[in-house]
Design an enzyme around this catalytic site. Structure first.
Site, PDB file in Angstrom:
ATOM      1  N   SER A  47       0.863  -1.192   0.000  1.00 28.72           N
ATOM      2  CA  SER A  47       0.000   0.000   0.000  1.00 28.72           C
ATOM      3  C   SER A  47       0.892   1.232   0.000  1.00 28.72           C
ATOM      4  CB  SER A  47      -0.859  -0.021   1.266  1.00 28.72           C
ATOM      5  OG  SER A  47      -1.351   1.275   1.573  1.00 28.72           O
ATOM      6  N   TYR A  57      -2.149  -0.512  10.226  1.00 29.54           N
ATOM      7  CA  TYR A  57      -2.183  -0.893   8.803  1.00 29.54           C
ATOM      8  C   TYR A  57      -0.859  -0.531   8.140  1.00 29.54           C
ATOM      9  CZ  TYR A  57      -3.985  -0.842   3.954  1.00 29.54           C
ATOM     10  OH  TYR A  57      -4.193  -1.059   2.615  1.00 29.54           O
TER      11      TYR A  57
END
Ligand SMILES: NC(=O)c1ccc[n+]([C@@H]2O[C@H](COP(=O)([O-])OP(=O)(O)OC[C@H]3O[C@@H](n4cnc5c(N)ncnc54)[C@H](OP(=O)(O)O)[C@@H]3O)[C@@H](O)[C@H]2O)c1
Length: 271
Positions: free
Chosen positions: A152, A165
């Site tokens: 990501s 995350y």
């Protein structure tokens, strides 16, 4: 080796999170490239539905129900696939995502419950490591195989509100390089591990963060687009070509890399 370097004809591919937004596009895309696709997701009905959709479009697909955090289920899924299809050539680790409880946009990060932090860390990091080790072991025995992880923008740029995350995705970048080196040295050049780092795609897990109930963009969505030179969100199909390339013979000398698919977000300094 096929004349078409990008063909995946006859290869057996597993897509975890294969019913999700990106995983679903990848499952369909790999099937269109003539791979047999095992749609692995934790909801049986959804996995069967996705496999049926692929078969309905002329592809070859099976459904596998498993939780990527349950080692016994993942090993069972691998063994079932090996028993029915004889091999596994490709693993796409697309299960993952953020969880609302772990966000810290509207509160100090100190107030995020530790169990929420651990949950998002486990889902993304362990949820990639466990399937990679289980299916990677089979690929090692086979002497060939290709793993693609999903990182990501959060791994390399600070995105507010998503600490757990971000740490997990940074771990995935490291894991991708680590496993690439280990598998190539141990088993040879036909074992490859890479990742893509998607920019911003509207999906089940982030819809409420990006879109207001009336469909207009939230302030966060607007900030993302301002920092995305292409000025749009990704479409799920945007990730397919890069992943197909990484899984194909066209990428035979590519291992240990994380490729942004982000409309230029990671290149842009914001000015
Ligand atoms: N969307 C983006 O903008 C974006 C950007 C960068 C990276 N990514 C990454 O891309 C990956 C896919 O994201 P997405 O946007 O496609 O998310 P998504 O639409 O929410 O899909 C995730 C899929 O994974 C499944 N799943 C969740 N936990 C699981 C578990 N423990 N075992 C098995 N399956 C599980 C989900 O099932 P349920 O429906 O049952 O939860 C869902 O089908 C994630 O790693 C995400 O972090 C996404």
């Amino acid at each position: 080796m096929s004349d078409n370097l990008f063909a995946l004809t006859g290869r057996v591919a597993v897509v975890t999170g294969g019913c999700g937004t990106l995983g679903g596009a990848l499952a369909s895309g790999l099937a269109a490239a003539e791979a047999t696709v095992a749609v692995l997701d934790r909801r049986r009905e959804a996995a069967e539905c996705k496999a049926e959709e692929i078969r309905g479009s002329g592809g070859d697909a099976v459904a596998i129900t498993a939780d990527v955090l349950d080692e016994a289920q993942i090993r069972r899924a691998r063994d079932e696939l090996l028993a029915s299809r004889g091999r596994v050539d490709i693993l796409i680790n697309a299960a993952g995502g953020h969880i609302e409880r772990a966000r810290s946009d509207a509160r100090p990060v100190f107030d995020v419950p530790l169990d929420a932090f651990e949950e998002v860390l486990r889902l993304n990091l362990h949820g990639t490591v466990l399937p990679s080790l289980a299916f990677g072991e089979a690929m090692g025995r086979q002497g060939s195989g290709c793993i693609v992880c999903i990182s990501s923008m959060a791994a390399v740029r600070v995105l507010s509100g998503v600490l757990g995350y971000s740490i997990a995705k940074a771990g995935i970048d490291n894991f991708t390089r680590w496993l690439a080196v280990d598998l190539a040295r141990r088993y040879g050049e036909k074992l490859r591990v890479n990742a893509i780092a998607p920019g911003f795609f509207i999906s089940a897990q982030n819809r409420e963060v990006l879109l207001n109930p009336d469909g207009s963009r939230t302030a966060r969505a607007q900030a993302i687009l301002t920092h995305t030179p292409m000025g749009r969100f990704g479409e799920p199909r945007d990730v397919v070509g890069t992943v197909q390339w990484l899984c194909s013979d066209a990428a035979a000398f590519v291992t240990g890399v994380v490729i942004p698919v982000d409309g230029g977000f990671s290149a842009f300094g914001g000015v």
